[in-house]
Motif scaffolding. Structure first.
Motif: not given
Length: 423
Positions: A272, A305, A309, A365, A380
Motif C-alpha cells: 500500500a 487504498l 487495494a 481494501a 493506516r
C-alpha cells in the motif's frame, strides 16, 4: 523433559503434521481467455489487472478457470461482498489460491488462525488479537515509526535516484511487526524472503514450497525458544501465554498466527505504501496538492487504498451448488478480488479514477465480513506516517524510469521495484 521443551517439540511436530495439502495440477503460461482461463500469476495481471477486471465485469462477471484444480473470480462488489459474508457455503481454511488445497479436516482452525478459521472458532481466535491492534495500542507505536521513516530518508543523502519500494516502503512494516513480535529488527531481509516464498511461490514444485515453509517455521521456532528462555512483554510472549477455553493455545495455532502476522502484516502494508508513492510519483497534480494541503492526506490515503487495494483473498466452496448462475463444485477456489470490488462503477462514482478528495469512500481494501483485517488501524497508521514523512522531506519526486517499475505477482500486489528521482 520440561514443559518448555515439550512446547518446542510439539511446535515442530505441528508443522510437520500440517501438510500443504492435496496436489492439483497447475498450468502456467499465456491466458487464452480471461473469462474461462484466468490466472493471477501471469505477468500482465501483475503489471495492470484493472483492464482485465473491467472487461470481465462487463462481459462475464464471474470468471472461471480450470487452473489450480478449478476456481472462480467474481468481479462485482455485490458478489465479492456476498461471498465474503457467507461462511455457511464458503470456507476460509485456505486463503492462498495455488496448487495445493488443505484437507477439509483443517477446518475450522486452519493453518494461520484467525484468517484461515471458520466459525465458531474464528470468533475466539480473532478476539485474542484485538487488544494488540486497537487505536490506542497502535498510537503508542506512531512516534517510533515516524522516527524510523526519517532515518530511512536520511540515508537518501546524496542519491539522486532511490528505489522507493526497496529503500523505503518495504522497511517500515517489517520494523513495526518485528517490534510487535519481539523479533530482531535486523531480520527484515529474511522477512522479505519469507513473504516472496509464501505469497509469490504458489506455483513452485512441492519440494521447493515445503523447503521454503521449513525455513519460515525454523525461524519461528528459534524465536519461540528465545522467548521461552527470555520472557518479555510482546505479542509472541502473549501468544505463548494465551488461553482459549481454559487451555493454552496449541503449538500449531501459535505458529500459524505468528506466520500470519509476519507475512500478511508486512507485505500488505508495504504494498500500500509503495503503490501510493508510485501514484504520487506519476501524478504531479495530486502530489503537489498533498504537499500544499497536508490536512487532505487522511482522505487521500483512503482513496489510494481503494484505487490500489493490495489484497485479494481466497475461499473454498464447501459443497456442490449453483450460485448466482454458475455451477460451483466442492473445493473449487473462489478468488475474492477486493481490488475488483473497489473499482465497480455500480458501487463507486468515477470508480476507475483516483479522486484524492473523495468524501464518501466505503472501500473494501481491508476486506469484508468476519475476516476484515484485524490490523487495519496499524496499517493506516503506517501508511499515513510513511506518506507524511516522505512528502515533508521529499516534496518533489517522479518516476526515474516507468518501464523499470515491477509489481509482485499473486494475491498481494504492490511495487517490488520503484525507482524514483528526487527533486
Amino acid at each position: 523433559m520440561s514443559v518448555d521443551d515439550r512446547f518446542t517439540e510439539n511446535f515442530r511436530d505441528a508443522q510437520q503434521d500440517t501438510p500443504l495439502g492435496t496436489r492439483n495440477e497447475i498450468v502456467t503460461g499465456p491466458v487464452s481467455d480471461w473469462a474461462t482461463d484466468f490466472s493471477h500469476l501471469e505477468p500482465e495481471w501483475a503489471a495492470d489487472p484493472y483492464p482485465i477486471l473491467e472487461d470481465l465485469r462487463e462481459r462475464c462477471p464471474i470468471a472461471r478457470t480450470e487452473r489450480f484444480g478449478g476456481g472462480w473470480l467474481p468481479t462485482r462488489y455485490e458478489d465479492v461482498a456476498s461471498i465474503a459474508y457467507d461462511t455457511d457455503r464458503f470456507s476460509s481454511r485456505s486463503i492462498i489460491m495455488g496448487n495445493f488445497r488443505p484437507p477439509r479436516e483443517h477446518a475450522p482452525i486452519g493453518g494461520s488462525p484467525p484468517i484461515s478459521s471458520d466459525p465458531p472458532f474464528h470468533h475466539h481466535a480473532r478476539r485474542l488479537l484485538l487488544p494488540a491492534f486497537t487505536k490506542t495500542a497502535v498510537s503508542r507505536r506512531e512516534a517510533a515509526t515516524r522516527e524510523f521513516c526519517h532515518a530511512l530518508i536520511d540515508a537518501f543523502e546524496g542519491r539522486p535516484v532511490v528505489d522507493a519500494a526497496r529503500d523505503y516502503a518495504q522497511h517500515i512494516p517489517a520494523r513495526v511487526i518485528a517490534d510487535m513480535l519481539g523479533f530482531p529488527p535486523e531480520d527484515g531481509p529474511r522477512f522479505r524472503r519469507f513473504i516472496e516464498n509464501v505469497l509469490e511461490g504458489v506455483n513452485l514444485p512441492p519440494e521447493q514450497r515445503i523447503a521454503a515453509m521449513d525455513e519460515l517455521f525454523d525461524y519461528l521456532q528459534i524465536q519461540i525458544r528465545d522467548h521461552i528462555d527470555h520472557p518479555r512483554d510482546d505479542l509472541t510472549g502473549f501468544l505463548l501465554d494465551a488461553e482459549l477455553g481454559g487451555q493454552k493455545l496449541q503449538p500449531s495455532h501459535v505458529a500459524g498466527t505468528m506466520a500470519l502476522l509476519l507475512i500478511a502484516g508486512i507485505d500488505t502494508t508495504w504494498s500500500a505504501i509503495g503503490a501510493s508513492l508510485w501514484h504520487l510519483a506519476r501524478t504531479p497534480a495530486d502530489r503537489e496538492r498533498l504537499v500544499a494541503e497536508p490536512g487532505l492526506l487522511p482522505t487521500a490515503m483512503e482513496e489510494l487504498l481503494r484505487a490500489y487495494a493490495p489484497v485479494t483473498m481466497a475461499r473454498l466452496v464447501k459443497d456442490d451448488m449453483r450460485w448466482n448462475g454458475v455451477d460451483m463444485r466442492a473445493d473449487d477456489w473462489i478468488l475474492l478480488s477486493f481490488p475488483a470490488a473497489n473499482r465497480d462503477p455500480a458501487q463507486f462514482e468515477r470508480a476507475g479514477e483516483v479522486v484524492i478528495d473523495r468524501e464518501v469512500n466505503r472501500h473494501a481494501a481491508f476486506g469484508l465480513g468476519i475476516h476484515r483485517c484485524v490490523g487495519s488501524h496499524l496499517a493506516r497508521m503506517e501508511l499515513r506516517v510513511a506518506l507524511e514523512v516522505w512528502l515533508a522531506r521529499v516534496p518533489e519526486f517522479g518516476l526515474a524510469d516507468p518501464e523499470a517499475v515491477t509489481w509482485s505477482t499473486g494475491q498481494v500486489r504492490g511495487p517490488r521495484k520503484l525507482p524514483v528521482r528526487l527533486g
